[in-house]
Motif scaffolding. Structure first.
Motif, PDB file in Angstrom:
ATOM      1  N   LEU A 106       0.506  11.716  -1.171  1.00 22.70           N
ATOM      2  CA  LEU A 106       1.337  10.568  -0.802  1.00 22.70           C
ATOM      3  C   LEU A 106       0.915   9.402  -1.694  1.00 22.70           C
ATOM      4  O   LEU A 106      -0.123   8.775  -1.473  1.00 22.70           O
ATOM      5  CB  LEU A 106       1.165  10.206   0.666  1.00 22.70           C
ATOM      6  N   GLN A 107       1.713   9.162  -2.706  1.00 20.41           N
ATOM      7  CA  GLN A 107       1.419   8.110  -3.676  1.00 20.41           C
ATOM      8  C   GLN A 107       2.051   6.801  -3.200  1.00 20.41           C
ATOM      9  O   GLN A 107       3.237   6.764  -2.875  1.00 20.41           O
ATOM     10  CB  GLN A 107       1.971   8.492  -5.042  1.00 20.41           C
ATOM     11  N   VAL A 108       1.232   5.772  -3.165  1.00 20.53           N
ATOM     12  CA  VAL A 108       1.683   4.463  -2.706  1.00 20.53           C
ATOM     13  C   VAL A 108       1.162   3.409  -3.680  1.00 20.53           C
ATOM     14  O   VAL A 108       0.006   3.475  -4.113  1.00 20.53           O
ATOM     15  CB  VAL A 108       1.155   4.181  -1.273  1.00 20.53           C
ATOM     16  N   ALA A 109       1.998   2.466  -4.021  1.00 20.67           N
ATOM     17  CA  ALA A 109       1.607   1.382  -4.931  1.00 20.67           C
ATOM     18  C   ALA A 109       0.446   0.589  -4.332  1.00 20.67           C
ATOM     19  O   ALA A 109       0.403   0.360  -3.117  1.00 20.67           O
ATOM     20  CB  ALA A 109       2.790   0.461  -5.181  1.00 20.67           C
ATOM     21  N   PRO A 110      -0.497   0.155  -5.172  1.00 20.14           N
ATOM     22  CA  PRO A 110      -1.638  -0.616  -4.663  1.00 20.14           C
ATOM     23  C   PRO A 110      -1.226  -1.838  -3.833  1.00 20.14           C
ATOM     24  O   PRO A 110      -1.877  -2.159  -2.841  1.00 20.14           O
ATOM     25  CB  PRO A 110      -2.380  -1.043  -5.934  1.00 20.14           C
ATOM     26  N   GLU A 111      -0.135  -2.501  -4.235  1.00 16.66           N
ATOM     27  CA  GLU A 111       0.321  -3.692  -3.493  1.00 16.66           C
ATOM     28  C   GLU A 111       0.758  -3.319  -2.070  1.00 16.66           C
ATOM     29  O   GLU A 111       0.507  -4.067  -1.123  1.00 16.66           O
ATOM     30  CB  GLU A 111       1.494  -4.365  -4.223  1.00 16.66           C
ATOM     31  N   VAL A 112       1.395  -2.172  -1.932  1.00 17.54           N
ATOM     32  CA  VAL A 112       1.834  -1.716  -0.604  1.00 17.54           C
ATOM     33  C   VAL A 112       0.606  -1.345   0.230  1.00 17.54           C
ATOM     34  O   VAL A 112       0.507  -1.706   1.407  1.00 17.54           O
ATOM     35  CB  VAL A 112       2.813  -0.530  -0.721  1.00 17.54           C
ATOM     36  N   LEU A 113      -0.340  -0.633  -0.387  1.00 16.94           N
ATOM     37  CA  LEU A 113      -1.582  -0.292   0.329  1.00 16.94           C
ATOM     38  C   LEU A 113      -2.297  -1.559   0.778  1.00 16.94           C
ATOM     39  O   LEU A 113      -2.787  -1.633   1.905  1.00 16.94           O
ATOM     40  CB  LEU A 113      -2.513   0.528  -0.572  1.00 16.94           C
ATOM     41  N   PHE A 114      -2.335  -2.560  -0.101  1.00 17.09           N
ATOM     42  CA  PHE A 114      -2.983  -3.823   0.237  1.00 17.09           C
ATOM     43  C   PHE A 114      -2.374  -4.419   1.508  1.00 17.09           C
ATOM     44  O   PHE A 114      -3.093  -4.792   2.434  1.00 17.09           O
ATOM     45  CB  PHE A 114      -2.853  -4.815  -0.935  1.00 17.09           C
TER      46      PHE A 114
END
Length: 175
Positions: free
Chosen positions: A100-108
């Motif tokens: 499950l790949q998620v952009a760092p900004e979304v994870l933040f």
């Protein structure tokens, strides 16, 4: 017989998507961290503290092998699980693996809201949190990228997005 392993960084949506996907497909959902906590009647954090990282990772590997014997399951692996021993190769051998790949900004944004429930993050300011996420993703990328399937999981914020993700994941796994 279906066995699907969801991997990715904390906050990627492994539990959110995994539970919903398993329910819709008539499969059992297992969160590896929860499974470990149930088996040992201690939190992952307590086990980590008592055994140290090496001791915890050995226990985690053993429990991964145990749940990988189950059939018709969706297993949410801990964020670090693929990065130790031969865990990633083992998951690839025994089932379908989905990163499950998620952009760092979304994870933040996801992790900032849940910081207090995550001991590794609780004392970090915004800049430190973003740096921590980016560094961890860089280190773990070689392991995560071994997954058989790459799935963009940036949009899991409401029922509509979760349902769209379930439909998309189902189609991807049918290929």
């Amino acid at each position: 017989m279906t066995r699907i392993f969801l991997i990715g960084y904390m906050g990627a949506g492994k539990t959110t998507l995994g539970k919903a996907f398993a329910r819709e497909q008539g499969l059992t959902f297992i969160d590896l961290d929860w499974y470990i906590e149930e088996r040992f009647h201690k939190t992952v954090q307590q086990l980590f503290t008592e055994r140290g990282e090496q001791g915890f990772r050995e226990l985690e590997k053993k429990m991964l092998h145990e749940v990988a014997e189950f059939e018709d399951v969706v297993i949410s692996a801990g964020g670090g699980t693929p990065c130790f021993f031969d865990n990633m190769d083992y998951m690839n051998e025994t089932g379908e693996t989905v990163f499950l790949q998620v952009a760092p900004e979304v994870l933040f944004h996801r992790l900032k809201v849940a910081k207090q429930q995550r001991p590794l993050l609780s004392n970090k300011n915004d800049e430190e949190l973003m740096n921590f996420i980016c560094e961890a993703l860089q280190k773990r990328s070689p392991f995560y990228s071994k997954a058989k399937h790459l799935f963009k999981a940036d949009e899991l914020e409401d029922r509509r997005q979760i349902q769209a993700s379930i439909d998309s994941l189902r189609k991807q796994l049918e290929k």
